[in-house]
Design a protein around this motif. Structure first.
Motif, mmCIF file in Angstrom:
data_model
loop_
_atom_site.group_PDB
_atom_site.id
_atom_site.type_symbol
_atom_site.label_atom_id
_atom_site.label_comp_id
_atom_site.label_asym_id
_atom_site.label_seq_id
_atom_site.Cartn_x
_atom_site.Cartn_y
_atom_site.Cartn_z
ATOM 1 N N GLN A 186 55.236 22.115 37.666
ATOM 2 C CA GLN A 186 54.465 22.262 38.891
ATOM 3 C C GLN A 186 53.195 21.430 38.823
ATOM 4 O O GLN A 186 52.655 21.156 37.757
ATOM 5 N N GLY A 187 52.746 21.041 39.996
ATOM 6 C CA GLY A 187 51.551 20.214 40.055
ATOM 7 C C GLY A 187 51.842 18.727 40.048
ATOM 8 O O GLY A 187 50.942 17.906 40.213
ATOM 9 N N ILE A 188 53.120 18.371 39.858
ATOM 10 C CA ILE A 188 53.543 16.970 39.867
ATOM 11 C C ILE A 188 54.241 16.674 41.189
ATOM 12 O O ILE A 188 54.971 17.510 41.716
ATOM 13 N N SER A 189 54.029 15.495 41.728
ATOM 14 C CA SER A 189 54.679 15.118 42.975
ATOM 15 C C SER A 189 56.194 15.172 42.815
ATOM 16 O O SER A 189 56.737 14.576 41.873
ATOM 17 N N PRO A 190 56.893 15.894 43.705
ATOM 18 C CA PRO A 190 58.362 16.028 43.576
ATOM 19 C C PRO A 190 59.056 14.667 43.539
ATOM 20 O O PRO A 190 58.753 13.778 44.329
ATOM 21 N N GLY A 191 59.979 14.532 42.608
ATOM 22 C CA GLY A 191 60.759 13.305 42.494
ATOM 23 C C GLY A 191 60.045 12.171 41.790
ATOM 24 O O GLY A 191 60.619 11.089 41.624
ATOM 25 N N SER A 192 58.818 12.385 41.338
ATOM 26 C CA SER A 192 58.061 11.310 40.683
ATOM 27 C C SER A 192 58.468 11.174 39.220
ATOM 28 O O SER A 192 59.230 11.977 38.684
ATOM 29 N N THR A 193 57.945 10.149 38.570
ATOM 30 C CA THR A 193 58.288 9.914 37.165
ATOM 31 C C THR A 193 57.745 10.998 36.250
ATOM 32 O O THR A 193 58.192 11.123 35.114
ATOM 33 N N GLY A 194 56.798 11.807 36.743
ATOM 34 C CA GLY A 194 56.237 12.867 35.921
ATOM 35 C C GLY A 194 57.099 14.108 35.845
ATOM 36 O O GLY A 194 56.894 14.954 34.961
ATOM 37 N N THR A 195 58.046 14.253 36.727
ATOM 38 C CA THR A 195 58.931 15.423 36.691
ATOM 39 C C THR A 195 59.923 15.289 35.541
ATOM 40 O O THR A 195 60.100 14.222 34.961
ATOM 41 N N TRP A 196 60.601 16.390 35.260
ATOM 42 C CA TRP A 196 61.599 16.353 34.189
ATOM 43 C C TRP A 196 62.696 15.334 34.501
ATOM 44 O O TRP A 196 63.157 14.614 33.624
ATOM 45 N N ALA A 197 63.109 15.299 35.759
ATOM 46 C CA ALA A 197 64.142 14.339 36.137
ATOM 47 C C ALA A 197 63.628 12.905 35.977
ATOM 48 O O ALA A 197 64.349 12.020 35.491
ATOM 49 N N GLY A 198 62.392 12.684 36.396
ATOM 50 C CA GLY A 198 61.818 11.351 36.267
ATOM 51 C C GLY A 198 61.718 10.909 34.815
ATOM 52 O O GLY A 198 61.960 9.739 34.491
ATOM 53 N N THR B 103 63.580 17.935 39.624
ATOM 54 C CA THR B 103 62.736 17.019 40.406
ATOM 55 C C THR B 103 61.475 17.685 40.942
ATOM 56 O O THR B 103 60.643 17.019 41.569
ATOM 57 N N ASN B 104 61.300 18.989 40.702
ATOM 58 C CA ASN B 104 60.113 19.691 41.204
ATOM 59 C C ASN B 104 59.276 20.347 40.108
ATOM 60 O O ASN B 104 58.254 20.971 40.410
ATOM 61 N N PHE B 105 59.710 20.234 38.891
ATOM 62 C CA PHE B 105 58.963 20.796 37.763
ATOM 63 C C PHE B 105 58.696 19.708 36.737
ATOM 64 O O PHE B 105 59.469 18.753 36.622
#
Length: 589
Positions: free
Chosen positions: A455-467, A451-453
């Motif tokens: 880097q440079g992406i808002s944590p938990g956003s759709t751009g993270t690996w989890a998102g 949810t935090n990678f």
């Protein structure tokens, strides 16, 4: 090292005696067939150390169940210096056949006549010296439940293992029966009067089952009525600890490390810890019901119904055991002789609402339902777990056929001691926290990374690996009301259901009441209930799957135990979510 084996029929108090002797927390339950593993511990007896082994409770050394084979193989292959044969004093008659089979083995036997408190209450007296002389074996009276006679047991064990007696006296069953009959005085009016009166009501053919479900509903009422304030207090304490201690302490660390320690580990573990009071209460109350002997009655009541679906009362007992943890319940099916019934029971056990799922349900119910609604919501999930087990057995009963008769001993009602209740709740919480240490720490760290990678992406956003993972699965899970955040929690829930709530704390970057508020802003009660249905039914955790594979040695059956719950979960959640949403839109708006 000398080896001493505890042996006897189910429901004679072997595990209670084991706990008394060793201080170990072996599971104690008032129904047959609970102990299915060879529990052992070191015991100091006089000037030497012996190994005490708790053998499974069995009815016959010549039987064919897994437990009976375990005991027979142990006695035939393991050098045993002494057998502590545990016998229920007030119900000794039907235990004498097993005693005669054990005495033939030629191993020294110390006859432990347990539950003398119950026997005394019924006016039963035992002439210990006469019985010992007639049997040619030492005899000891005690009550493992209350500790009566325990101070004299260790010296008795020491005397036997120190003198190394050779058991040369072989008695027939008739001679053993005669020895007991002439040494034990049983009044003509001796009976479990209270048990008989209670059974007349609780085993009523019409009202028995409604009473049982009413008891379970009251249990859930008690859990929430007492536990909710305790949970709120725990959440407040954890929040205060972070605000006033951990935040200042970690202020000088790099932001990335701060996030991992506080938003990752602390938020995840803290959210799980806040629900420990509710978990403790659930197992405390469940342990009280279990230790009274009432769950054996529930198995009896359910047997007629379960038999219509290819199961029997033993299957229901294992389902109830699964409410603590599916793994020991699956191992407990070894007492079932019929392979078909055993497999069918193993297929249904993962639908039991285990403690890990319980944590998830308690969180969502507390967040989205009122205190008055909460017990009913939890009770509905409890009923759904039983219905899913019944539905599964109905579907597969022709494939896994039961050819074994149902036999279940009805123990008298016994009010558990405070010590027993404390051991029960402590054991379950210990198991829960051990799994938390093993799985949640790893899980929350993995989730924090996802949810935090990058880097440079808002944590938990759709751009993270989890998102990205959540968005990828949305076409499949959106029709059942499960959003991207809940999807991530489900994926990690396959490892261990304990991770689900911790993962949500990391995904939303909140803990405690703040996390509850965030959840209520993002999902409706319909979505929450659909999610809980899915968590209740879908694929069991890794430990459960591994146990199924180990117990059956069948890849085909293991695959079935994975695929069937997953497909069933999606279908049931889909029907509920779509129906509830339609009704809300057209009838209540």
């Amino acid at each position: 090292m000398k080896r001493v084996a505890l042996l006897g029929m189910p429901n004679t108090g072997k595990s209670t005696l084991f706990n008394r002797l060793t201080g170990s927390h072996a599971k104690v339950g008032n129904w047959p067939g609970l102990t299915v593993e060879l529990l052992n511990a070191r015991l100091i007896v006089g000037d030497q150390v012996v190994r005490l082994v708790d053998l499974p409770g069995i009815y016959d050394l010549n039987g064919f169940s897994d437990d009976e084979r375990v005991v027979t193989n142990f006695l035939d292959t393991q050098e045993t210096d002494l057998i502590l044969f545990v016998l229920n004093t007030s119900q000794y008659e039907r235990q004498l056949n097993l005693l005669s089979q054990v005495m033939v083995k030629g191993i020294p036997v110390l006859l432990v006549m347990n539950m003398v408190d119950e026997a005394s209450a019924m006016g039963i007296t035992v002439d210990v010296r006469a019985l010992s002389e007639k049997l040619g074996q030492p005899v000891h009276l005690l009550s493992a439940k209350y500790g009566q006679g325990m101070e004299r047991l260790l010296p008795a064990i020491r005397q036997v293992i120190s003198t190394c007696p050779v058991n040369t006296k072989t008695l027939s069953l008739g001679e053993i029966e005669h020895a007991f009959q002439t040494s034990i005085n049983v009044p003509a009016q001796a009976s479990h009067a209270l048990t008989e009166k209670l059974d007349a009501v609780l085993l009523h053919p019409i009202f028995g089952l409604p009473i049982f479900f009413a008891v379970m509903l009251l249990l859930f009422e008690g859990v929430f009525a007492i536990g909710k304030p305790l949970q709120d207090s725990m959440a407040w304490l954890l929040n205060a600890l972070r605000t006033h201690a951990l935040d200042p302490l970690c202020a000088g660390l790099p932001l990335m490390l701060q996030g991992l320690l506080l938003d990752g580990l602390y938020n995840g573990l803290g959210t799980v810890a806040s629900f420990v009071p509710l978990i403790v209460l659930f197992f405390l109350f469940m342990g009280m019901v279990e230790d009274t002997g009432y769950l054996s009655r529930a198995a009896f009541l359910m047997d007629a119904l379960m038999s219509k679906f290819g199961l029997d009362g033993r299957s229901f007992v294992m389902l109830l055991m699964g409410f603590g943890c599916n793994v020991p319940a699956l191992m407990g099916t070894r007492v079932i002789r019929s392979k078909g019934l055993r497999y069918l029971t193993m297929l249904t056990i993962p639908f039991s609402m285990c403690s890990a799922r319980m944590q998830v349900f308690v969180f969502f119910i507390a967040a989205l339902f009122t205190t008055e609604q909460a017990p009913w919501v939890l009770f509905s999930l409890y009923v759904m777990s039983i219905l899913m087990a019944i539905f599964t057995s109905l579907i597969f009963k022709r494939q896994y056929v039961n050819n074994d008769a149902f036999v279940l001993e009805m123990p008298p009602y016994r009010f558990p001691t405070l010590r027993q209740m404390a051991i029960t709740s402590q054991q379950e919480v210990k198991h829960f926290l051990n799994r938390a240490t093993r799985f949640i720490v790893i899980g929350v760290v993995m989730i924090w990374i996802l949810t935090n990678f990058p880097q440079g992406i808002s944590p938990g956003s759709t751009g993270t690996w989890a998102g990205q993972m959540g968005e990828l699965l949305q076409p499949l899970l959106q029709p059942i009301g499960i959003n991207a955040e809940l999807t991530i929690a489900l994926l990690f829930g396959f490892i261990a259901k304990e991770i689900v709530i911790g993962s949500l704390a990391i995904i939303y970057g909140q803990e405690g009441s703040a996390l509850v508020h965030a959840i209520t802003e993002h999902i409706t009660w319909i979505q929450a209930y659909s999610f809980m249905l899915f968590v209740l039914i879908y694929t069991p955790c890794v430990s459960t799957i591994a146990t199924i594979r180990n117990e059956t040695k069948s890849l085909k059956f293991t695959a079935l135990s994975l695929v069937w719950p997953l497909c069933s979960a999606w279908l049931i959640s889909f029907v509920f979510y779509q129906t509830a949403t339609y009704l809300q839109m057209h009838l209540f708006d």
